[in-house]
Design a protein around this motif. Sequence first.
Motif, mmCIF file in Angstrom:
data_model
loop_
_atom_site.group_PDB
_atom_site.id
_atom_site.type_symbol
_atom_site.label_atom_id
_atom_site.label_comp_id
_atom_site.label_asym_id
_atom_site.label_seq_id
_atom_site.Cartn_x
_atom_site.Cartn_y
_atom_site.Cartn_z
ATOM 1 N N GLU A 44 8.945 7.839 11.384
ATOM 2 C CA GLU A 44 7.762 7.285 10.725
ATOM 3 C C GLU A 44 8.026 7.138 9.231
ATOM 4 O OE1 GLU A 44 4.160 9.470 13.229
ATOM 5 O OE2 GLU A 44 4.882 10.398 11.398
ATOM 6 N N ARG A 45 7.131 6.391 8.599
ATOM 7 C CA ARG A 45 7.109 6.325 7.131
ATOM 8 C C ARG A 45 5.748 6.798 6.647
ATOM 9 N NH1 ARG A 45 9.522 0.247 6.165
ATOM 10 N NH2 ARG A 45 11.719 0.782 6.491
ATOM 11 N N THR A 46 5.747 7.440 5.486
ATOM 12 C CA THR A 46 4.489 7.895 4.906
ATOM 13 C C THR A 46 4.518 7.669 3.401
ATOM 14 O OG1 THR A 46 2.923 9.752 4.862
ATOM 15 C CG2 THR A 46 5.241 10.311 4.549
ATOM 16 N N LEU A 47 3.334 7.542 2.801
ATOM 17 C CA LEU A 47 3.276 7.386 1.345
ATOM 18 C C LEU A 47 3.023 8.741 0.678
ATOM 19 C CD1 LEU A 47 3.287 5.032 -0.879
ATOM 20 C CD2 LEU A 47 0.983 5.901 -1.277
ATOM 21 N N SER A 48 3.830 9.014 -0.318
ATOM 22 C CA SER A 48 3.717 10.251 -1.100
ATOM 23 C C SER A 48 3.515 9.880 -2.565
ATOM 24 C CB SER A 48 5.015 11.048 -0.927
ATOM 25 O OG SER A 48 5.167 12.000 -1.953
ATOM 26 N N ILE A 49 2.652 10.635 -3.234
ATOM 27 C CA ILE A 49 2.490 10.457 -4.683
ATOM 28 C C ILE A 49 2.620 11.817 -5.347
ATOM 29 C CG2 ILE A 49 0.973 9.728 -6.570
ATOM 30 C CD1 ILE A 49 -0.470 7.874 -4.659
ATOM 31 N N ILE A 50 3.486 11.905 -6.344
ATOM 32 C CA ILE A 50 3.518 13.086 -7.208
ATOM 33 C C ILE A 50 2.523 12.789 -8.323
ATOM 34 C CG2 ILE A 50 4.924 14.616 -8.641
ATOM 35 C CD1 ILE A 50 7.325 13.840 -6.901
ATOM 36 N N LYS A 51 1.466 13.597 -8.380
ATOM 37 C CA LYS A 51 0.308 13.315 -9.227
ATOM 38 C C LYS A 51 0.588 13.668 -10.696
ATOM 39 C CE LYS A 51 -3.023 13.865 -5.423
ATOM 40 N NZ LYS A 51 -4.259 14.593 -4.979
ATOM 41 N N PRO A 52 -0.293 13.219 -11.608
ATOM 42 C CA PRO A 52 -0.012 13.366 -13.050
ATOM 43 C C PRO A 52 0.309 14.788 -13.506
ATOM 44 C CG PRO A 52 -1.873 11.894 -12.746
ATOM 45 C CD PRO A 52 -1.550 12.457 -11.384
ATOM 46 N N ASP A 53 -0.353 15.802 -12.919
ATOM 47 C CA ASP A 53 -0.094 17.174 -13.373
ATOM 48 C C ASP A 53 1.336 17.595 -13.065
ATOM 49 O OD1 ASP A 53 -1.200 17.100 -10.630
ATOM 50 O OD2 ASP A 53 -0.866 19.264 -10.641
#
Length: 141
Positions: free
Chosen positions: A4-13
Amino acid sequence: MAVERTLSIIKPDAVAKNVIGQIYTRFESNGLKIVASRMKWLSQHEAEAFYAVHKERPFFKDLVKYMISGPVQIQVLEGENAIMKNRELMGATDPAKAEKGTIRAEFGKSIEANAVHGSDSPETAATEIAFFFPRMDIYSR
Ligand code: ADP
Ligand code: MG
């Protein structure tokens, strides 16, 4: 199990804490490949659109404000069972309740500033990946 593919975000903090590399290592050492990646400072419009499912929630306004407080690092992760695997690695939404050793337990500051985002189903993964990456910029290997 399927790839599968998934979306990841490393957030501003977490970007501000300079731990992009440490978080990427978690993905890579747990069988998730980074197949697309970009740093981006979201506009208010983009953050509101990305989190549109939460627009009726009491924390929506603050969430958007936080997500545009600095640049984020956005990636597509690919691997067996990637969506749930990433959610496991992330830990619970509230870092105080996240299992020890998870990304949020280690790097999150609060229920809002919780270091990472991850898609929660195949449907949201498809929508969220398309929100940030044209298909031609995703490199399976
Ligand atoms: P998750 O990111 O674990 O999927 P949700 O989709 O429920 O969690 O919420 C999206 C984001 O909104 C969370 O990651 C967090 O940054 C923020 N958030 C969630 N619940 C709260 C809350 N009660 N107070 C403040 N911010 C919250
Ligand atoms: Mg969510």
